[in-house]
Each structure stands twice: as structure tokens, then as C-alpha cells.
Design a protein around this motif. Structure first.
Motif, PDB file in Angstrom:
ATOM      1  N   TYR A   1       0.833  -1.208   0.000  1.00  0.00           N
ATOM      2  CA  TYR A   1       0.000   0.000   0.000  1.00  0.00           C
ATOM      3  C   TYR A   1       0.870   1.261   0.000  1.00  0.00           C
ATOM      4  O   TYR A   1       0.641   2.196  -0.778  1.00  0.00           O
TER       5      TYR A   1
ATOM      6  N   GLN B   1       0.759   3.716  -3.114  1.00  0.00           N
ATOM      7  CA  GLN B   1       0.060   4.967  -2.857  1.00  0.00           C
ATOM      8  C   GLN B   1       0.848   5.798  -1.843  1.00  0.00           C
ATOM      9  O   GLN B   1       0.415   5.970  -0.699  1.00  0.00           O
TER      10      GLN B   1
ATOM     11  N   SER C   1       2.342   8.573   0.509  1.00  0.00           N
ATOM     12  CA  SER C   1       1.700   9.725   1.135  1.00  0.00           C
ATOM     13  C   SER C   1       2.522  10.987   0.895  1.00  0.00           C
ATOM     14  O   SER C   1       3.740  10.991   1.060  1.00  0.00           O
TER      15      SER C   1
ATOM     16  N   LYS D   1      -5.482   6.704   5.041  1.00  0.00           N
ATOM     17  CA  LYS D   1      -6.780   7.157   4.533  1.00  0.00           C
ATOM     18  C   LYS D   1      -7.356   6.219   3.474  1.00  0.00           C
ATOM     19  O   LYS D   1      -8.557   5.920   3.473  1.00  0.00           O
ATOM     20  N   HIS D   2      -6.523   5.767   2.570  1.00  0.00           N
ATOM     21  CA  HIS D   2      -7.007   4.941   1.459  1.00  0.00           C
ATOM     22  C   HIS D   2      -6.726   3.450   1.670  1.00  0.00           C
ATOM     23  O   HIS D   2      -6.900   2.655   0.743  1.00  0.00           O
TER      24      HIS D   2
ATOM     25  N   GLU E   1      -9.753   1.163   1.064  1.00  0.00           N
ATOM     26  CA  GLU E   1     -10.003   1.061  -0.371  1.00  0.00           C
ATOM     27  C   GLU E   1      -8.981   0.135  -1.020  1.00  0.00           C
ATOM     28  O   GLU E   1      -9.317  -0.666  -1.909  1.00  0.00           O
ATOM     29  N   TYR E   2      -7.738   0.251  -0.589  1.00  0.00           N
ATOM     30  CA  TYR E   2      -6.685  -0.620  -1.121  1.00  0.00           C
ATOM     31  C   TYR E   2      -6.995  -2.085  -0.813  1.00  0.00           C
ATOM     32  O   TYR E   2      -6.848  -2.959  -1.679  1.00  0.00           O
TER      33      TYR E   2
ATOM     34  N   GLN F   1     -11.489   0.376   8.268  1.00  0.00           N
ATOM     35  CA  GLN F   1     -12.177   1.658   8.145  1.00  0.00           C
ATOM     36  C   GLN F   1     -12.504   2.233   9.519  1.00  0.00           C
ATOM     37  O   GLN F   1     -12.357   3.440   9.750  1.00  0.00           O
TER      38      GLN F   1
ATOM     39  N   TYR G   1      -9.320   3.638  11.195  1.00  0.00           N
ATOM     40  CA  TYR G   1      -8.935   4.918  10.593  1.00  0.00           C
ATOM     41  C   TYR G   1      -9.880   6.029  11.059  1.00  0.00           C
ATOM     42  O   TYR G   1      -9.439   7.121  11.426  1.00  0.00           O
TER      43      TYR G   1
END
Length: 275
Positions: free
Chosen positions: A96, A100, A102, A112-113, A116-117, A140, A143
Motif C-alpha cells: 500500500y 500509494q 503519502s 486514509k485509502h 479502499e486498497y 475503516q 482509521y
């Protein structure tokens, strides 16, 4: 004599940041495009030393930075790390962070994502498995807890008292209501209290998360309570919420008044209402 090329500080900082955030160059940003023309290799920027190469110099910084980010992910998603096991969690976290990176200075936003990942990279795409859905919900929730804790909101307010009139009651500034397909709150709390909970079976659950004096509190609620509080969250006052609830549930005044008195007492005790 080799000509030296001056690198503007802003360019160097951007180049270094990109190498640290994306060490495996999995994004579209190419570090070499961030430097002036004429710089063709890493050695044009970082020199070899007697005992270590320029590449190894950079690798030390990259590993240290990645280790710090990994540690932040571990703290932010501690219950998830327990649920997955350290090896699997770090595998997901490392991928991750690489895919993605940061670019925000606030490490609270690092994950944050991540939910979704996890959804996009779930290993059960051909045949869905419940435990993956649990993992995503738990990620989720963890977070969201961090975001709720960091929120800026009014802090100087008076908490409601049991004698407060219904028309005076308002939700405290920071409170969120959650609906889950798994007993997320129970699993999370058990882990935080030093227990070793098993992965749960699917089961609808609801909870409140509120903050008062910068302390988070988490409470279970029933489906009907979740619905009622959602009316308040949407902007209705207590009187309007009570009227809508009675209509939606076809309940008469006498029956609801008994229910409401219990709810009101409990929620005032848990510091959910102000006036």
C-alpha cells in the motif's frame, strides 16, 4: 575537470522526497525529471564514500523512512495487525505504501485509502469470503477513530443534565454513529483490553463514538437507537426526531415515552447530549 551543476534547493528537496516516498518507482513520477538537465546518475547528486556507495547511502534513508511509515501503519491499525497477523499485515502495508505514497505531512492521514486498497486487492475476488469483509470494516473503523480524535470542534459547552428539557438537548459536537456487518466494536475493544479475540462471524452491530475533553468513548447501541440518533445527525431536533421515529415504527406515545426516558437517561450519562 568535471563541471558541477548547481541544483536549486526546491528541486533537490522534491527529488529526495520522491525517492523516499516511492523507492521502487511504482508511480508515474520519475525522480530524474525533477532535477536540472545534465544530471545523469545518482552519483551526480550523492557521492560515494570510502566504505559505502551512493546507492547504499540513499538506501539507508529509504529503509529508515519506510520503517517509520510501517510503524505508523501498525499503530494506526493495531487491531487489524492482530487480526491479520504481523507478516500478512506488513505485506499489505508495504505494498500500500509503495503503490500509494503519502505526500501529506500529517501522518494521521497515512492510512486514509488503506480500506479502499484492501477492497481493491482482496484475495477472494473469485469467491468472496466473510473474513475479508470483516478486515475491511475493521480497517475503516480504526482509521475513522483516528480522524474523530483529531477533529477540530467546539470544546466549551455544557453537558446536559437529567432534568434538562427535551427541547434543550443537542448532540455534542463530536459524535459519530456506526453501522457494521460484523461485531467490530466488540472485537476492537476486546483487543484493546488485552484479550485475544477470534475473528467473528457476520452479525449486524451498531455503536456510538464520541469525544469529550479529548477522550474517546465507544458504546454499543441498538438498531432502533441508531435510527433515532441518525435523525438528529441529519439536523432534526429531539421533538422532530421523536415524531418521525413514532411514525416510522408505528409506536404510540405511551410506549415510546417509556423507551425514550431510558434512552435519555443513558445518553446523558454517557455525555452524548449538551444544551
Amino acid at each position: 575537470m568535471e563541471q558541477k551543476i548547481n541544483i536549486p534547493l526546491a528541486n533537490f528537496q522534491e527529488w529526495m522526497q520522491q525517492l523516499l516516498l516511492d523507492p521502487f518507482q511504482q508511480t508515474d513520477v520519475k525522480p530524474e525529471n525533477l532535477l536540472p538537465d545534465g544530471i545523469n546518475s545518482l552519483k551526480d547528486v550523492i557521492h560515494d564514500s570510502k566504505n559505502i556507495s551512493a546507492k547504499d547511502h540513499l538506501a539507508i534513508y529509504q529503509r529508515s523512512y519506510i520503517a517509520r511509515l510501517r510503524n505508523c501503519m501498525s499503530i494506526q491499525f493495531s487491531a487489524l495487525e492482530y487480526a491479520l497477523g504481523e507478516e500478512i499485515f506488513y505485506s499489505f502495508a508495504d505494498d500500500y505504501l509503495a503503490s500509494q505514497p503519502s505526500y501529506n505531512y500529517n501522518l494521521a492521514l497515512l492510512g486514509k485509502h488503506f480500506p479502499e486498497y484492501l477492497e481493491a486487492n482482496r484475495p477472494d475476488k473469485d469467491q468472496k469470503e466473510d473474513w475479508i469483509d470483516f478486515v475491511i470494516e475493521l480497517a475503516q473503523f480504526e482509521y475513522d477513530l483516528g480522524i474523530i480524535f483529531e477533529k477540530k470542534a467546539e470544546e466549551n459547552y455544557q453537558l446536559a443534565k437529567i432534568e434538562s428539557q427535551d427541547k434543550e438537548l443537542k448532540l455534542v459536537p463530536i459524535c459519530e454513529f456506526f453501522e457494521f456487518h460484523f461485531p467490530i466494536r466488540q472485537f476492537y475493544s476486546a483487543f484493546k483490553n488485552g484479550k485475544e479475540p477470534n475473528l467473528p462471524f457476520p452479525s449486524k452491530s451498531y455503536c456510538i463514538v464520541l469525544r469529550h475533553n479529548f477522550k474517546l468513548a465507544v458504546y454499543d447501541i441498538q438498531k432502533e437507537q441508531f435510527e433515532f440518533l441518525s435523525y438528529l445527525k441529519e439536523g432534526r431536533n429531539i421533538i422532530e426526531a421523536k415524531s418521525k421515529f413514532k411514525v416510522d415504527h408505528a409506536i404510540i406515545d405511551f410506549e415510546f415515552n417509556q423507551v425514550w426516558n431510558n434512552w435519555k437517561r443513558r445518553w446523558i450519562e454517557t455525555k452524548l447530549f449538551r444544551y
